[in-house]
Structure formats: structure tokens, C-alpha cells
Design a protein around this motif. Sequence first.
Motif, PDB file in Angstrom:
ATOM      1  N   THR A  34     -10.160  -5.747 -10.696  1.00 44.81           N
ATOM      2  CA  THR A  34      -9.169  -4.675 -10.716  1.00 44.81           C
ATOM      3  C   THR A  34      -7.973  -5.016  -9.840  1.00 44.81           C
ATOM      4  O   THR A  34      -6.967  -4.312  -9.868  1.00 44.81           O
ATOM      5  CB  THR A  34      -9.791  -3.359 -10.220  1.00 44.81           C
ATOM      6  OG1 THR A  34     -10.349  -3.574  -8.914  1.00 44.81           O
ATOM      7  CG2 THR A  34     -10.885  -2.881 -11.165  1.00 44.81           C
TER       8      THR A  34
ATOM      9  N   ASP B 120     -11.769   3.500 -14.782  1.00 45.13           N
ATOM     10  CA  ASP B 120     -11.791   4.960 -14.745  1.00 45.13           C
ATOM     11  C   ASP B 120     -13.130   5.423 -14.184  1.00 45.13           C
ATOM     12  O   ASP B 120     -14.181   5.206 -14.793  1.00 45.13           O
ATOM     13  CB  ASP B 120     -11.575   5.514 -16.152  1.00 45.13           C
ATOM     14  CG  ASP B 120     -11.449   7.039 -16.160  1.00 45.13           C
ATOM     15  OD1 ASP B 120     -11.690   7.668 -15.112  1.00 45.13           O
ATOM     16  OD2 ASP B 120     -11.117   7.592 -17.223  1.00 45.13           O
TER      17      ASP B 120
ATOM     18  N   LEU C 297       2.347   8.329  -6.451  1.00 49.41           N
ATOM     19  CA  LEU C 297       1.246   9.265  -6.643  1.00 49.41           C
ATOM     20  C   LEU C 297       1.569  10.641  -6.062  1.00 49.41           C
ATOM     21  O   LEU C 297       0.987  11.651  -6.469  1.00 49.41           O
ATOM     22  CB  LEU C 297      -0.029   8.719  -6.001  1.00 49.41           C
ATOM     23  CG  LEU C 297      -0.568   7.399  -6.569  1.00 49.41           C
ATOM     24  CD1 LEU C 297      -1.758   6.924  -5.745  1.00 49.41           C
ATOM     25  CD2 LEU C 297      -0.956   7.553  -8.030  1.00 49.41           C
TER      26      LEU C 297
ATOM     27  N   LYS D 264      -8.000  -1.823 -15.448  1.00 56.58           N
ATOM     28  CA  LYS D 264      -8.027  -0.414 -15.066  1.00 56.58           C
ATOM     29  C   LYS D 264      -9.457   0.101 -15.154  1.00 56.58           C
ATOM     30  O   LYS D 264     -10.137  -0.099 -16.163  1.00 56.58           O
ATOM     31  CB  LYS D 264      -7.105   0.399 -15.971  1.00 56.58           C
ATOM     32  CG  LYS D 264      -5.635   0.027 -15.832  1.00 56.58           C
ATOM     33  CD  LYS D 264      -4.758   0.870 -16.751  1.00 56.58           C
ATOM     34  CE  LYS D 264      -3.292   0.482 -16.602  1.00 56.58           C
ATOM     35  NZ  LYS D 264      -2.430   1.265 -17.524  1.00 56.58           N
TER      36      LYS D 264
ATOM     37  N   HIS E  43      -6.643  10.536  -4.306  1.00 54.30           N
ATOM     38  CA  HIS E  43      -6.282   9.391  -5.144  1.00 54.30           C
ATOM     39  C   HIS E  43      -7.028   8.136  -4.697  1.00 54.30           C
ATOM     40  O   HIS E  43      -7.461   7.334  -5.522  1.00 54.30           O
ATOM     41  CB  HIS E  43      -4.778   9.140  -5.080  1.00 54.30           C
ATOM     42  CG  HIS E  43      -3.955  10.109  -5.863  1.00 54.30           C
ATOM     43  ND1 HIS E  43      -4.023  10.200  -7.241  1.00 54.30           N
ATOM     44  CD2 HIS E  43      -3.060  11.050  -5.457  1.00 54.30           C
ATOM     45  CE1 HIS E  43      -3.181  11.140  -7.663  1.00 54.30           C
ATOM     46  NE2 HIS E  43      -2.594  11.680  -6.601  1.00 54.30           N
ATOM     47  N   GLU E  44      -7.186   7.992  -3.394  1.00 55.70           N
ATOM     48  CA  GLU E  44      -7.854   6.813  -2.854  1.00 55.70           C
ATOM     49  C   GLU E  44      -9.310   6.744  -3.309  1.00 55.70           C
ATOM     50  O   GLU E  44      -9.830   5.668  -3.619  1.00 55.70           O
ATOM     51  CB  GLU E  44      -7.770   6.833  -1.331  1.00 55.70           C
ATOM     52  CG  GLU E  44      -8.320   5.586  -0.653  1.00 55.70           C
ATOM     53  CD  GLU E  44      -8.226   5.699   0.848  1.00 55.70           C
ATOM     54  OE1 GLU E  44      -7.815   4.729   1.479  1.00 55.70           O
ATOM     55  OE2 GLU E  44      -8.574   6.773   1.397  1.00 55.70           O
TER      56      GLU E  44
ATOM     57  N   SER F 172      -9.490   5.267  -6.778  1.00 61.52           N
ATOM     58  CA  SER F 172      -8.839   3.981  -7.024  1.00 61.52           C
ATOM     59  C   SER F 172      -9.797   2.821  -6.782  1.00 61.52           C
ATOM     60  O   SER F 172     -10.337   2.682  -5.677  1.00 61.52           O
ATOM     61  CB  SER F 172      -7.620   3.824  -6.116  1.00 61.52           C
ATOM     62  OG  SER F 172      -7.036   2.555  -6.300  1.00 61.52           O
TER      63      SER F 172
ATOM     64  N   ARG G 166       0.829  -1.203   0.000  1.00 53.56           N
ATOM     65  CA  ARG G 166       0.000   0.000   0.000  1.00 53.56           C
ATOM     66  C   ARG G 166       0.870   1.263   0.000  1.00 53.56           C
ATOM     67  O   ARG G 166       0.579   2.229  -0.704  1.00 53.56           O
ATOM     68  CB  ARG G 166      -0.920  -0.015   1.230  1.00 53.56           C
ATOM     69  CG  ARG G 166      -2.098  -0.965   1.075  1.00 53.56           C
ATOM     70  CD  ARG G 166      -2.832  -1.182   2.403  1.00 53.56           C
ATOM     71  NE  ARG G 166      -3.236   0.052   3.044  1.00 53.56           N
ATOM     72  CZ  ARG G 166      -4.325   0.752   2.741  1.00 53.56           C
ATOM     73  NH1 ARG G 166      -5.136   0.325   1.795  1.00 53.56           N
ATOM     74  NH2 ARG G 166      -4.627   1.865   3.409  1.00 53.56           N
TER      75      ARG G 166
ATOM     76  N   HIS H  31      -8.866  -0.238  -6.689  1.00 54.57           N
ATOM     77  CA  HIS H  31      -8.160  -1.228  -5.886  1.00 54.57           C
ATOM     78  C   HIS H  31      -6.777  -0.718  -5.543  1.00 54.57           C
ATOM     79  O   HIS H  31      -6.091  -0.129  -6.380  1.00 54.57           O
ATOM     80  CB  HIS H  31      -8.025  -2.561  -6.629  1.00 54.57           C
ATOM     81  CG  HIS H  31      -7.326  -3.614  -5.815  1.00 54.57           C
ATOM     82  ND1 HIS H  31      -6.013  -3.979  -6.027  1.00 54.57           N
ATOM     83  CD2 HIS H  31      -7.750  -4.363  -4.769  1.00 54.57           C
ATOM     84  CE1 HIS H  31      -5.673  -4.911  -5.158  1.00 54.57           C
ATOM     85  NE2 HIS H  31      -6.695  -5.151  -4.384  1.00 54.57           N
ATOM     86  N   ILE H  32      -6.378  -0.934  -4.300  1.00 50.49           N
ATOM     87  CA  ILE H  32      -5.053  -0.563  -3.834  1.00 50.49           C
ATOM     88  C   ILE H  32      -4.275  -1.841  -3.564  1.00 50.49           C
ATOM     89  O   ILE H  32      -4.761  -2.710  -2.828  1.00 50.49           O
ATOM     90  CB  ILE H  32      -5.133   0.295  -2.558  1.00 50.49           C
ATOM     91  CG1 ILE H  32      -5.870   1.606  -2.850  1.00 50.49           C
ATOM     92  CG2 ILE H  32      -3.737   0.575  -2.002  1.00 50.49           C
ATOM     93  CD1 ILE H  32      -6.105   2.464  -1.621  1.00 50.49           C
TER      94      ILE H  32
ATOM     95  N   GLY I  73     -10.597   0.671  -0.257  1.00 48.17           N
ATOM     96  CA  GLY I  73     -10.571   0.493  -1.685  1.00 48.17           C
ATOM     97  C   GLY I  73     -11.910   0.789  -2.318  1.00 48.17           C
ATOM     98  O   GLY I  73     -12.092   0.526  -3.502  1.00 48.17           O
TER      99      GLY I  73
ATOM    100  N   TRP J 111       2.184   1.789  -3.388  1.00 42.60           N
ATOM    101  CA  TRP J 111       1.171   2.359  -4.281  1.00 42.60           C
ATOM    102  C   TRP J 111       1.091   3.877  -4.096  1.00 42.60           C
ATOM    103  O   TRP J 111       0.970   4.638  -5.057  1.00 42.60           O
ATOM    104  CB  TRP J 111      -0.186   1.731  -3.995  1.00 42.60           C
ATOM    105  CG  TRP J 111      -1.350   2.459  -4.588  1.00 42.60           C
ATOM    106  CD1 TRP J 111      -1.826   2.355  -5.862  1.00 42.60           C
ATOM    107  CD2 TRP J 111      -2.206   3.422  -3.923  1.00 42.60           C
ATOM    108  NE1 TRP J 111      -2.903   3.180  -6.041  1.00 42.60           N
ATOM    109  CE2 TRP J 111      -3.159   3.848  -4.872  1.00 42.60           C
ATOM    110  CE3 TRP J 111      -2.245   3.948  -2.643  1.00 42.60           C
ATOM    111  CZ2 TRP J 111      -4.157   4.781  -4.558  1.00 42.60           C
ATOM    112  CZ3 TRP J 111      -3.223   4.871  -2.321  1.00 42.60           C
ATOM    113  CH2 TRP J 111      -4.162   5.282  -3.280  1.00 42.60           C
TER     114      TRP J 111
END
Length: 394
Positions: A300, A334, A135, A332, A200-201, A204, A128, A206-207, A242, A131
Motif C-alpha cells: 500500500t 478498504d 482529509l 488501495k 482517518h488514521e 489508512s 505526512r 499507509h500514510i 500506519g 496527506w
Amino acid sequence: MKDLLSKVLDLQPLWTSKNDKNMQDRGVIVRRGLPDILRDHAPALADALGTSLGNLGIEGRDGTGLKTEIPWFRVFGREESPSATTGWYVVYLFSASGRHVYLSLNQGTTIWTGGDFKARRPEDLRARAGWALPLLADKMASRSDLLTTIHLDATTSLGRGYGPGNVVAIEYDRDHLPDQESLLADLLFMTGLLGALYSHERLSPHIPGDPAPEVLEAEQSAAAIAGRRTPASARKRRSGQGFLLTAAERKAIELHSVRMATEHFKAQGWSVKDVGTKESFDLLLSRGEERCRAEVKGTTSAGTDVILTRAEVEKQRGYYPHNALVVVHSIKLDRTGPEPATSGGVLHCTSPWAIEEQDLTVISYAYRTQVGIKPSDEATGRHRLQGNVPLQRK
């Protein structure tokens, strides 16, 4: 602030789990003195975090009952991290030796699965953190003093647990603590990183290091159906898990993975028919006299876990060896547009697909109670556990 940090560092070598005079003095500073200084700057901190004053959290802890080796005080979003064991936050961590205090962008060490808080493994915490780091690279480019490793000199497992969760930190040496203005400037910088990470979280699907969204959703759904009560801290959580997938997102991922699987099998000379709405599998494959029934799972996540129903397991065992499991992982997703959009993904095909018991994990049970059972039946013990919603581990 500098003086209070110094006092805590002076007391660290005297640590004991007992609440003696030294630990009482340390606790007053960590729980009240230092957080109160930060609260005087709450508007600036909330602005740096990109949140409201009402959502800004500031707190310090040194252990409830037994005193902890590594005391801390932190800045966080109440919605994003209602407990220090969940979500991301900025935290001051005092080394056990008293040589250093770290201002760390760190994370909680548990995740709510629906039935309980499950401890994250050190490797998951590192994943994590890995990840998060790229960013924030642009925002960190101007700083040369940021560390990705912290050394708290801890002897307890709790104290050592902070290390794997660190994303980036600023180290302050006991003999060279900055003045308050510099300390607050560093805190505002780190709080800005935390706010960016929260953003960002939210986007997302999935992290890395988190359970697959499909697995987490199945666990939480099973717990809800079973009537498990959710702690207040878990009810408040929106992020850091997530974010579970919406129906539209699940559908987009499903269609994407079926398209990729169809192209994969057609390239191998199979005629492919999508039967997912009528059968317990997704694709019926034909090639001359050959027949194969393929189950397709899209995710994902890294694809190490997928969800199977009991019917899927039983049917596929019957189809073996003329069957296949296709996992399209690392898709991915979006979330920025009006409709979810999918792209990418890595396809992994197992054929023939033998489902072994050791690869299945039961998420919930259907339990036959004694309600309505005749006394004669009760004497024979006619009640049993029935597995439901097994989890396939690959």
C-alpha cells in the motif's frame, strides 16, 4: 489565558538554556498555568476530540534540564500520542522572538521501529502533513485564517523541527491576542480537526512519509524475536505508525498483486504459472524456450522498500538474468467492510533483476555464540555474524 500567553511571549526574547529566574517563571506558566486552564475545559475538549476523558491528554513542556527555545503545551489522545515525539496533536508553540504564538495541528518527529525511535526526515513530516491536509478540507472550509506554514524564528535545530510537521495553524500576534472565549473556540475547532485526523488514521493502511507497513512489521518482528524491550510510550501506540497489516489484509494485498502481475505477463505473451506456495518465487513464466522466474511484491506504500528473505535473494541471484521483480505499489486497501478489499495499484517490473549489495539493508542477524563451542574452537574464534531478513531498496 490571554494574560499567561502574553507573559510567555514577553519572556521569549530572554531565552537561555540555563534555568535562571526568567526561565523558571516561563516554565511555571507553560507546565502548570496554561495546562490547568485547559483542564477546566476537559469535558468539552474530550467531546471535540471524540474520546473519553480518560484518554484526553493535556501537558506543557519547556525542557528537562536545559531550557528549550520553543516551549509548548498540547492537547492529545493518550493512546494515539503518548509522547510528544510520536503521533498527532494540537499544540501551542511560542516563537523565539516573542512576536507570535501558534495553535498548530502538528505531529511527533519520531517513529518506533521496534528497536529504537527513529527520527523522521523533514520531507517525511511534510509528506505526512500533505496527506492530512486534504482529509480535513471540508472541516476547514469555513475558516480563512488557517496557515500551512509557521515561522517560529528559531535558531536551534529542535525549534526549527516544528515547522515541517505543521498541518495547519492559527497565528496569534503578541499585540492582538484574542479574549479567552475566542481562544477556547479556536482550540475546540482545532481539537475537532485532530479527532477527525485520528479517525482517518485508523482506516489508512499507509500514510505517505511512513515506512512501508511490511518493512515496519519486519523491523518490529525482528526486534521482538531478538528480545528487545519496548518502551512504555511505544507499547501504548496503536496509531500513528500506519497500523500494521492483519493476516487477512496481507493476503488480500498478495493476491491482488499476483493477479496484476499475471495479467501483465500474459499481455506480453508469457504463459504464467503461480508457484508461490511451492517455490521461493511467485510466478514461473514460459514463452517458447524462454523461462523466467518472477518475484511479486505488493504494498500500500509507494513501493520504495520491499522485504526479501535470504532464500529469495540467493535464488534470484542464481536465476539472473532470467528473472524479474514485480512491485505493485500504492494498492488501495478498504478496511471498512467485514473483509479487506483491494483495488488500484501501480505495477513496476524490473527484468532482468540484478540484486546489488548496496540495495540490501540487513534488519537482523543470527549470531553464533560461544555456547557449546569446544575450547579448541574458541581459540580459533569460531563465531560469526550471519545476515538475516535483508531489505531490498529500489
